[in-house]
Scaffold this motif. Structure first.
Motif, short mmCIF file in Angstrom:
data_model
loop_
_atom_site.label_atom_id
_atom_site.label_comp_id
_atom_site.label_asym_id
_atom_site.label_seq_id
_atom_site.Cartn_x
_atom_site.Cartn_y
_atom_site.Cartn_z
N GLY A 1 0.84 -1.43 0.07
CA GLY A 1 -0.21 -0.03 0.29
C GLY A 1 0.77 1.21 0.06
O GLY A 1 0.32 2.23 -0.32
N ALA A 2 2.10 1.11 0.45
CA ALA A 2 2.90 2.27 0.34
C ALA A 2 3.59 2.67 -1.01
O ALA A 2 3.65 1.85 -1.74
CB ALA A 2 4.08 2.21 1.42
N ALA A 3 4.01 3.67 -1.28
CA ALA A 3 4.50 4.23 -2.70
C ALA A 3 5.80 3.71 -2.80
O ALA A 3 6.15 3.15 -3.81
CB ALA A 3 4.22 5.70 -2.86
N ARG A 4 6.49 3.90 -1.74
CA ARG A 4 7.77 3.51 -1.80
C ARG A 4 8.37 2.45 -0.76
O ARG A 4 7.74 2.43 0.01
CB ARG A 4 8.84 4.70 -1.78
N ALA A 5 9.37 1.77 -1.09
CA ALA A 5 9.89 0.76 -0.14
C ALA A 5 10.70 1.50 0.98
O ALA A 5 11.19 2.29 0.79
CB ALA A 5 10.89 -0.17 -0.85
N ARG A 6 10.42 1.13 2.13
CA ARG A 6 11.03 1.68 3.28
C ARG A 6 12.45 1.03 3.65
O ARG A 6 12.78 -0.16 3.30
CB ARG A 6 10.02 1.56 4.60
N GLN A 7 13.23 1.95 4.08
CA GLN A 7 14.57 1.38 4.63
C GLN A 7 14.56 1.19 5.99
O GLN A 7 14.07 1.73 6.94
CB GLN A 7 15.83 2.49 4.21
N ARG A 8 15.27 -0.09 6.47
CA ARG A 8 15.43 -0.33 7.90
C ARG A 8 16.70 -0.86 8.25
O ARG A 8 17.48 -1.27 7.39
CB ARG A 8 14.38 -1.55 7.94
N ASN A 9 17.03 -0.45 9.35
CA ASN A 9 18.35 -0.75 9.86
C ASN A 9 18.33 -2.29 10.39
O ASN A 9 17.64 -2.40 11.29
CB ASN A 9 19.00 0.16 11.00
N VAL A 10 19.23 -2.97 10.07
CA VAL A 10 19.32 -4.28 10.51
C VAL A 10 20.69 -4.47 11.42
O VAL A 10 21.57 -4.17 10.69
CB VAL A 10 19.25 -5.42 9.66
N LEU A 11 20.36 -5.30 12.77
CA LEU A 11 21.74 -5.14 13.44
C LEU A 11 22.56 -6.26 12.93
O LEU A 11 21.97 -7.51 12.86
CB LEU A 11 21.20 -5.57 14.90
N ASP A 12 23.77 -6.30 12.75
CA ASP A 12 24.53 -7.21 12.54
C ASP A 12 25.42 -7.85 13.74
O ASP A 12 25.55 -8.80 14.07
CB ASP A 12 25.55 -6.93 11.45
N ARG A 13 25.79 -6.78 14.33
CA ARG A 13 26.67 -7.04 15.67
C ARG A 13 26.40 -6.13 16.63
O ARG A 13 26.30 -4.95 16.48
CB ARG A 13 28.13 -6.64 15.23
N PHE A 14 26.52 -6.45 17.77
CA PHE A 14 26.15 -5.76 19.09
C PHE A 14 27.06 -6.26 20.17
O PHE A 14 26.63 -7.29 20.66
CB PHE A 14 24.57 -5.64 19.42
#
Lengths: 382, 169
Positions: free
Chosen positions: B78-91
């Motif tokens: 339903g959204a016009a554009r794809a959203r960007q999301r941060n994904v944790l690789d290392r903490f």
């Protein structure tokens, strides 16, 4: 025979030859120095001819590190240079910053700070009340002192989460409100320590062996104490009647009647007694502060901007730390870190007096005198 | 000054009195100490709350938090554009460097870090004190609920916020 003659025994081969002075290093690693302090002694037999305290073995560059840490991060370092008076050292730093920024601290925070500072003072003094007899051979008192320390540490841990490095002060107040019922538990702890102090008092204050080791030993005159800038219990035992909580009140000490414990003898025993009596005085003060906290409502901190920047300028704050006067000279150029934060620490000044205190004394008395100067080497070297 | 030996007798009386009392010693490790909820033992990570904003790593006075992440595209229907999301690789938190000041927990805007009173994680090798996201996440189970504030003071920030939200909803 006089007491002095009893103390000194001349042993030798009887050749009558002059002996050469011996240079002896005490430390830097020695259990009686609360860290790493080195004393360079010149000895004539058993007698100390000259003493030079050599400091710096524990220098961690705290002041330089302050210049690259923001004001919250400074508290982390500030409560570590004197690990026995962590709360009081945090307090000095935030007082200086608050003074420069012109922040008014909520009243509830002020009284909570005072209560915690006094409890911290009791903790610090109990440490020395236990360790000093230990250094000169009385093993038992330290267990009583630590039993009482534990009681207060539990209370401080409940409020701040830390047992030594509290991290409870913030610019503009305290980190957070104390837990419900904390003031009552703190009061119970104060009462319990007051009862426990009777044991510690009875076991060591008039102990004959302890008296023999400390009375008349290492007498620091009031003039010398003043000349070296000694302060706190060490100076007050010499009759230097100076206590910032009474003479230049910070926080709300002005509203309290702060009893200043003094002695005039200036010897090791007087210094020990000042510490002992100061604990009672501090317990009373802590009690008074806790009672006041219970009558106050409101926040314990102020809302701060996201980035705390002290305005350009300089400010000086000094506080009566458990070991003496600590000063904090803050110079800011409007950045989020100080341009310079200079520490004036009690231990540093107190330990300088050893230069005049030790010459003339005997090596066995050396530890008695050294231990009675009540210093933390981290606080000397910073 | 009193009778010689009076001080010694007084001291021995205290010792005698203490002998009749129960010992003060806590029998750790047979008996675990009771630690208050605010006790700063170890830092726990609630990974779901972490947005990789790096505030904790930046504010840490000795930089002992290591974070790596990458960006992912999330297609929202339903959204016009794809959203960007941060994904944790290392903490990772290096507890051999940590000064236990709690600044990271305090600055975290999304409540991803918590203090736990757990303290039994001494290691033979200092390198094992580097706790990864897995290990930090496991500590979450030991995080106690925070203590209620003194009613005379202000309630916790979270409480005020929750009440406000409940009022507006």
């Amino acid at each position: 025979m006089t007491a002095e003659a009893l103390r000194e025994v001349t042993a030798g081969t009887g050749t009558g030859l002059d002996t050469a002075d011996m240079v002896l290093n005490i430390g830097p690693q020695h259990p009686s120095t609360h860290g790493v302090l080195r004393l360079r002694l010149v000895l004539d037999g058993e007698r100390v001819v000259a003493c030079e305290p050599i400091v710096g073995y524990m220098h961690r560059g705290a002041e330089k590190l302050f210049e690259v840490r923001d004001y919250r991060q400074i508290i982390v370092l500030a409560n570590r240079h004197d690990w026995l008076s962590a709360f009081a050292s945090e307090l000095g730093v935030v007082l200086a910053v608050e003074r420069l920024m012109g922040i008014e601290v909520p009243e509830r925070a002020v009284w909570l700070r005072m209560a915690l500072a006094e409890l911290n003072r009791v903790l610090n003094h109990l440490m020395f009340l236990g360790s000093y007899p230990l250094e000169i051979g009385a093993i038992t008192p330290v267990f009583y002192a630590f039993r009482e320390r534990e009681t207060i540490q539990a209370v401080l841990e409940e409020a701040s989460g830390g047992r030594m490095h509290y991290m409870f002060n913030r610019i503009g107040g305290l980190k957070e409100e104390v837990p419900a019922g904390w003031t009552d538990r703190a009061r119970t702890a104060v009462d319990s320590v007051r009862r426990g102090m009777a044991d510690l008092d009875a076991i060591i204050r008039r102990n004959d062996i302890f008296l023999a080791r400390t009375v008349g030993v290492g007498v620091l005159s009031a003039a010398d104490a003043a000349a070296y800038g000694a302060s706190g219990p060490v100076a007050r035992a010499s009759g230097l009647d100076l206590d910032l909580r009474r003479d230049e009140p910070y926080l709300a000490y002005g509203e309290l009647d702060v009893p200043v414990v003094t002695r005039t003898a200036g010897d090791c025993h007087a210094r020990f007694e000042v510490l002992l009596d100061q604990v009672y005085a501090s317990l009373d003060l802590a009690q008074a502060c806790l009672d006041r906290v219970d009558r106050l409502t409101g926040p314990v901190n102020v809302r701060l901007p996201k980035v705390v920047k002290a305005p350009e300028g300089h400010a000086y704050a000094w506080t009566e730390n458990p070991l003496g006067i600590n000063g904090y000279y803050l110079v800011s150029r409007g950045e989020k870190t100080p341009w310079r934060l200079k520490l004036r620490t009690a231990s540093y000044a107190n330990v300088q007096a050893l230069t005049t205190l030790l010459p003339g004394c005997l090596v066995p008395d050396l530890i008695a005198i050294l231990g009675s100067m009540f210093f933390v080497v981290g606080d000397i070297d910073k | 000054m009193g009778v010689p030996g009076e001080g010694l007798a007084k001291g021995l009386a205290v010792t005698l009195k203490t002998m009749t009392r129960r010992s003060h010693t806590q029998q750790y490790p047979d008996v675990q100490p009771e630690l208050p909820p605010r006790s700063r033992g170890v830092i726990a990570l609630l990974e779901e709350n972490c947005t990789v904003c790096m505030l904790c790593a930046r504010e840490c006075p000795d930089w002992c938090i290591y974070i790596d992440s990458h960006k992912e595209e999330v297609v929202v229907p339903g959204a016009a554009r794809a959203r960007q999301r941060n994904v944790l690789d290392r903490f990772d938190i290096d507890f051999s460097l940590c000064m236990y000041c709690g600044i990271c927990v305090e600055v975290c805007p999304f409540d991803a870090l918590y203090w736990s009173p757990e303290f039994e994680y001494a290691e033979h090798d200092i390198r094992d004190l580097l706790h990864g996201r897995q290990r930090l996440g496991e500590w979450m189970a030991t995080v106690p609920p925070p203590p209620a504030h003194d009613p005379r003071g202000e309630p916790a920030k979270e409480e005020t916020a929750a009440r406000k939200r409940a009022g507006s909803a």
